[in-house]
Write an enzyme that holds these catalytic residues in place. Sequence first.
Site, mmCIF file in Angstrom:
data_model
loop_
_atom_site.group_PDB
_atom_site.id
_atom_site.type_symbol
_atom_site.label_atom_id
_atom_site.label_comp_id
_atom_site.label_asym_id
_atom_site.label_seq_id
_atom_site.Cartn_x
_atom_site.Cartn_y
_atom_site.Cartn_z
ATOM 1 N N ARG A 92 47.814 37.226 40.860
ATOM 2 C CA ARG A 92 47.763 38.101 39.699
ATOM 3 C C ARG A 92 48.887 39.121 39.693
ATOM 4 O O ARG A 92 48.995 39.898 38.755
ATOM 5 C CB ARG A 92 46.468 38.879 39.737
ATOM 6 C CG ARG A 92 45.422 38.371 38.755
ATOM 7 C CD ARG A 92 44.281 39.251 38.965
ATOM 8 N NE ARG A 92 43.328 39.466 37.994
ATOM 9 C CZ ARG A 92 42.190 38.787 37.884
ATOM 10 N NH1 ARG A 92 41.992 37.707 38.554
ATOM 11 N NH2 ARG A 92 41.289 39.192 37.051
ATOM 12 N N ARG A 131 29.838 37.895 27.094
ATOM 13 C CA ARG A 131 29.571 36.997 28.238
ATOM 14 C C ARG A 131 28.306 37.429 28.991
ATOM 15 O O ARG A 131 28.066 38.610 29.201
ATOM 16 C CB ARG A 131 30.750 37.031 29.213
ATOM 17 C CG ARG A 131 30.444 36.264 30.509
ATOM 18 C CD ARG A 131 31.634 36.029 31.384
ATOM 19 N NE ARG A 131 32.441 37.222 31.589
ATOM 20 C CZ ARG A 131 33.660 37.192 32.120
ATOM 21 N NH1 ARG A 131 34.191 36.047 32.484
ATOM 22 N NH2 ARG A 131 34.336 38.307 32.280
ATOM 23 N N ARG A 164 28.304 41.405 33.474
ATOM 24 C CA ARG A 164 29.172 41.946 34.516
ATOM 25 C C ARG A 164 29.516 43.398 34.192
ATOM 26 O O ARG A 164 29.749 43.733 33.036
ATOM 27 C CB ARG A 164 30.476 41.127 34.603
ATOM 28 C CG ARG A 164 30.350 39.934 35.510
ATOM 29 C CD ARG A 164 31.519 39.007 35.476
ATOM 30 N NE ARG A 164 32.838 39.615 35.506
ATOM 31 C CZ ARG A 164 33.985 38.919 35.537
ATOM 32 N NH1 ARG A 164 33.938 37.584 35.560
ATOM 33 N NH2 ARG A 164 35.141 39.532 35.535
ATOM 34 N N ARG A 175 41.309 46.124 31.522
ATOM 35 C CA ARG A 175 41.630 44.826 32.140
ATOM 36 C C ARG A 175 42.707 44.090 31.344
ATOM 37 O O ARG A 175 43.602 43.470 31.916
ATOM 38 C CB ARG A 175 40.372 43.957 32.240
ATOM 39 C CG ARG A 175 39.438 44.409 33.341
ATOM 40 C CD ARG A 175 38.058 43.823 33.185
ATOM 41 N NE ARG A 175 38.040 42.384 33.336
ATOM 42 C CZ ARG A 175 37.074 41.604 32.857
ATOM 43 N NH1 ARG A 175 36.064 42.130 32.199
ATOM 44 N NH2 ARG A 175 37.130 40.311 33.047
HETATM 45 P P1 AP5 Z 1 35.201 32.751 31.389
HETATM 46 O O1 AP5 Z 1 35.349 31.311 31.681
HETATM 47 O O2 AP5 Z 1 34.209 33.535 32.191
HETATM 48 O O3 AP5 Z 1 36.645 33.453 31.371
HETATM 49 P P2 AP5 Z 1 37.652 33.780 32.572
HETATM 50 O O4 AP5 Z 1 39.027 33.400 32.122
HETATM 51 O O5 AP5 Z 1 37.167 33.195 33.852
HETATM 52 O O6 AP5 Z 1 37.548 35.350 32.537
HETATM 53 P P3 AP5 Z 1 37.243 36.443 33.675
HETATM 54 O O7 AP5 Z 1 36.891 37.697 32.952
HETATM 55 O O8 AP5 Z 1 36.247 35.962 34.691
HETATM 56 O O9 AP5 Z 1 38.609 36.587 34.305
HETATM 57 P P4 AP5 Z 1 39.149 37.762 35.010
HETATM 58 O O10 AP5 Z 1 40.407 37.170 35.478
HETATM 59 O O11 AP5 Z 1 39.275 39.038 34.319
HETATM 60 O O12 AP5 Z 1 37.994 38.138 36.071
HETATM 61 P P5 AP5 Z 1 37.856 37.885 37.626
HETATM 62 O O13 AP5 Z 1 36.448 37.600 37.894
HETATM 63 O O14 AP5 Z 1 38.917 36.952 38.100
HETATM 64 O O15 AP5 Z 1 34.844 32.896 29.821
HETATM 65 C C1 AP5 Z 1 34.638 34.167 29.229
HETATM 66 C C2 AP5 Z 1 33.562 34.030 28.125
HETATM 67 O O16 AP5 Z 1 34.081 33.212 27.076
HETATM 68 C C3 AP5 Z 1 32.265 33.373 28.585
HETATM 69 O O17 AP5 Z 1 31.181 33.999 27.955
HETATM 70 C C4 AP5 Z 1 32.387 31.913 28.117
HETATM 71 O O18 AP5 Z 1 31.128 31.344 27.809
HETATM 72 C C5 AP5 Z 1 33.253 32.060 26.868
HETATM 73 N N1 AP5 Z 1 34.145 30.919 26.692
HETATM 74 C C6 AP5 Z 1 34.830 30.249 27.659
HETATM 75 N N2 AP5 Z 1 35.581 29.269 27.125
HETATM 76 C C7 AP5 Z 1 35.369 29.338 25.779
HETATM 77 C C8 AP5 Z 1 35.885 28.574 24.680
HETATM 78 N N3 AP5 Z 1 36.750 27.553 24.870
HETATM 79 N N4 AP5 Z 1 35.481 28.905 23.442
HETATM 80 C C9 AP5 Z 1 34.596 29.934 23.241
HETATM 81 N N5 AP5 Z 1 34.082 30.685 24.237
HETATM 82 C C10 AP5 Z 1 34.478 30.388 25.498
HETATM 83 O O19 AP5 Z 1 38.264 39.318 38.215
HETATM 84 C C11 AP5 Z 1 37.408 40.426 38.094
HETATM 85 C C12 AP5 Z 1 38.033 41.629 38.832
HETATM 86 O O20 AP5 Z 1 38.172 41.326 40.241
HETATM 87 C C13 AP5 Z 1 39.455 42.025 38.387
HETATM 88 O O21 AP5 Z 1 39.450 42.871 37.249
HETATM 89 C C14 AP5 Z 1 39.973 42.726 39.651
HETATM 90 O O22 AP5 Z 1 39.451 44.021 39.774
HETATM 91 C C15 AP5 Z 1 39.403 41.861 40.756
HETATM 92 N N6 AP5 Z 1 40.300 40.753 41.124
HETATM 93 C C16 AP5 Z 1 40.023 39.412 41.027
HETATM 94 N N7 AP5 Z 1 41.080 38.700 41.450
HETATM 95 C C17 AP5 Z 1 42.037 39.585 41.816
HETATM 96 C C18 AP5 Z 1 43.364 39.449 42.320
HETATM 97 N N8 AP5 Z 1 43.917 38.247 42.515
HETATM 98 N N9 AP5 Z 1 44.065 40.577 42.578
HETATM 99 C C19 AP5 Z 1 43.517 41.795 42.386
HETATM 100 N N10 AP5 Z 1 42.276 41.999 41.911
HETATM 101 C C20 AP5 Z 1 41.542 40.896 41.627
#
Ligand code: AP5
Length: 217
Positions: A92, A131, A164, A175
């Site tokens: 990221r 979500r 969440r 974000r």
């Molecule tokens: P979903 O599939 O959940 O989307 P996503 O892309 O996985 O989104 P996230 O919010 O999980 O990603 P993120 O990168 O912010 O969070 P993460 O957990 O990695 O879909 C979203 C919604 O849309 C759902 O309700 C779904 O049903 C719907 N949907 C899906 N596809 C669809 C479609 N085609 N059409 C319609 N609806 C649809 O990170 C969380 C936190 O962890 C970060 O903010 C940070 O603090 C930390 N973190 C994680 N990784 C790192 C890293 N590498 N470095 C630093 N901090 C990190």
Amino acid sequence: MALHTRAVFLGAPGAGKGTQAMRLARETGVVHISTGDMLRGHVARGTPLGTEARDYMDKGQLVPDRLIIAMVEDRIGEPDAASAWILDGFPRTLPQAEALDTSLTGSAQSLTHVVYFHVPEEVLTGRLTGRRVCGKCGAIWHVQNHPTSKAGVCDTCGGALTQRSDDRPEAVGKRLAVYASQTKPLLDYYRQRNLLTEIDANRSPETVYETLIGLMQ
Ligand code: AP5
């Protein structure tokens, strides 16, 4: 169908990376490594890493690179990840991408795919605030786009759905801004290495999945 892929899923929060990676893992057996899920697991278990990460996550900020890089290097070194995995939510930042390259080079491996899930920004906020996630099996739902048959109850396992803490509107804006400033530059990083494939992820989950399978086989 077995996939022999070492892939990175890139895209904004809410682009659908987790939804697609979970299905790929279920149907192909590829190992799904989600840094967000791993961190939420640490928070839930109250580990020192979780205690340090929680504040950043709740505010919509990135967890420091030093914590994340070590966590991912350990995970991809585990036996089940020896040949095929999807990284969802990592890298990221530029230092994370460089650390991944160094680590893969050290083990004579390389990335096979970097998939960019493109969704217009105006769609993302609604996806995130609507979500809901199953607290028991982790299934991802949406109050409008992908509802369960009974409100608040997971269709897959009957577990209770939760929102969440970083899907509250105050954290969502932060974000998306952090994504634009710190993660979007990785698109150029991987484009320059001829690894980036962009897919239109503003289509139904089924259509996006068919596209993904087509390009990863
Ligand atoms: P979903 O599939 O959940 O989307 P996503 O892309 O996985 O989104 P996230 O919010 O999980 O990603 P993120 O990168 O912010 O969070 P993460 O957990 O990695 O879909 C979203 C919604 O849309 C759902 O309700 C779904 O049903 C719907 N949907 C899906 N596809 C669809 C479609 N085609 N059409 C319609 N609806 C649809 O990170 C969380 C936190 O962890 C970060 O903010 C940070 O603090 C930390 N973190 C994680 N990784 C790192 C890293 N590498 N470095 C630093 N901090 C990190």
